[in-house]
Design an enzyme around this catalytic site. Structure first.
Site, short mmCIF file in Angstrom:
data_model
loop_
_atom_site.label_atom_id
_atom_site.label_comp_id
_atom_site.label_asym_id
_atom_site.label_seq_id
_atom_site.Cartn_x
_atom_site.Cartn_y
_atom_site.Cartn_z
N SER A 135 0.99 -1.27 0.08
CA SER A 135 0.14 0.05 -0.32
C SER A 135 0.88 1.19 0.01
CB SER A 135 -0.75 0.03 1.33
OG SER A 135 -1.38 1.21 1.63
N TYR A 148 -2.64 0.01 10.39
CA TYR A 148 -2.78 -0.47 9.16
C TYR A 148 -1.28 -0.05 8.52
CZ TYR A 148 -3.71 -0.83 4.11
OH TYR A 148 -3.60 -1.40 3.04
#
Ligand code: NAP
Length: 224
Positions: A135, A148
């Site tokens: 990501s 995250y």
């Protein structure tokens, strides 16, 4: 790389980016196997894609997935660690530690267990590609998604290490770093700028196009 007849395994392939990648590989003539926890989603997969119920936080389930694929198809050419979850945007003080563990279990351990399950077959067959979906948060952490972001930093570190470790084994290790995508990942609480996020199909095409290149990018950053 020519993708026709390649055996491709995608974790978390029932929805979002995983499902979009599965369709792209199918179009290229690959044999595609996806896994996720909720079997009822497999009905929405394109015909020809095989769905297998697996929870990536359970190493034995990933090992048995790899074994099943090798038994049925003879080898695994491309293994994609894609399954991932996020959590509600809150400050560090407000993070629920049970959920924080869950994010690390799926995002980091799911990738670690997945890689470990396929490496033994790829070493034996003396080729293969492992692709980790990371990501942009692995470069640009957000204070409101600290766990995250941390989980994806951990996956980025592991990916580099895996690449170094496997460089003499003819096993390629690729990382893809997408920015925001319009998927179920966010649940009901969508980010304010969600409408500007990329379609998963757009990201999937970039990933598959990269794999088709003679000299591919090992660190693929995907943004609009
Ligand atoms: N959406 C974004 O903005 C964005 C941006 C950058 C990177 N990413 C990354 O892209 C990847 C795919 O995300 P997405 O946006 O496509 O999310 P998504 O639409 O929510 O899809 C996630 C997939 O992972 C599966 N999954 C979740 N937990 C699992 C587990 N424990 N075991 C097996 N499968 C599991 C889900 O199926 P089940 O729930 O049925 O198991 C589903 O198939 C993730 O790694 C995510 O971190 C997303």
């Amino acid at each position: 790389m020519q993708l026709k007849d390649k055996i491709v395994v995608i974790t978390g392939g029932s929805k979002g980016l995983g499902k979009a990648m599965a369709s792209c590989f199918l179009k290229e003539g690959s044999k595609v196997i996806v896994c996720s926890r909720d079997e009822s989603e497999f009905i929405n997969l394109e015909e020809g894609i095989l769905g297998i119920k697996v929870d990536v936080t359970k190493e034995n389930e990933l090992q048995s997935l790899a074994e099943k694929v090798v038994t049925q198809f003879g080898r695994i050419d491309i293994w994609i660690n894609n399954a991932g979850i996020g959590m509600e945007h809150v400050s560090i003080e407000e993070i629920d530690s049970v959920l924080a563990h869950e994010v690390m279990e799926v995002n980091f351990f799911g990738t670690f267990f997945g890689s470990r399950s396929v490496i033994k077959y790829m070493k034996k067959q003396k080729f293969g590609t492992i692709l980790n979906i990371i990501s942009s948060r692995a470069f640009d952490p957000s204070p409101l998604s600290s766990i995250y972001s941390s989980s994806k930093w951990a996956v980025r570190g592991f990916t580099e290490l895996l690449r170094k470790t496997l460089s003499m084994e003819n096993i390629s290790v690729i990382a893809a770093y997408p920015a925001g995508m319009q998927t179920d990942f966010f649940g009901k609480t969508k980010p304010v700028d969600y409408k500007n996020y990329m379609e998963p199909e757009f990201v999937a095409e970039k990933i598959v196009e990269n794999l088709k290149k003679e000299t591919l990018e090992e660190e693929l950053i995907i943004k609009r």
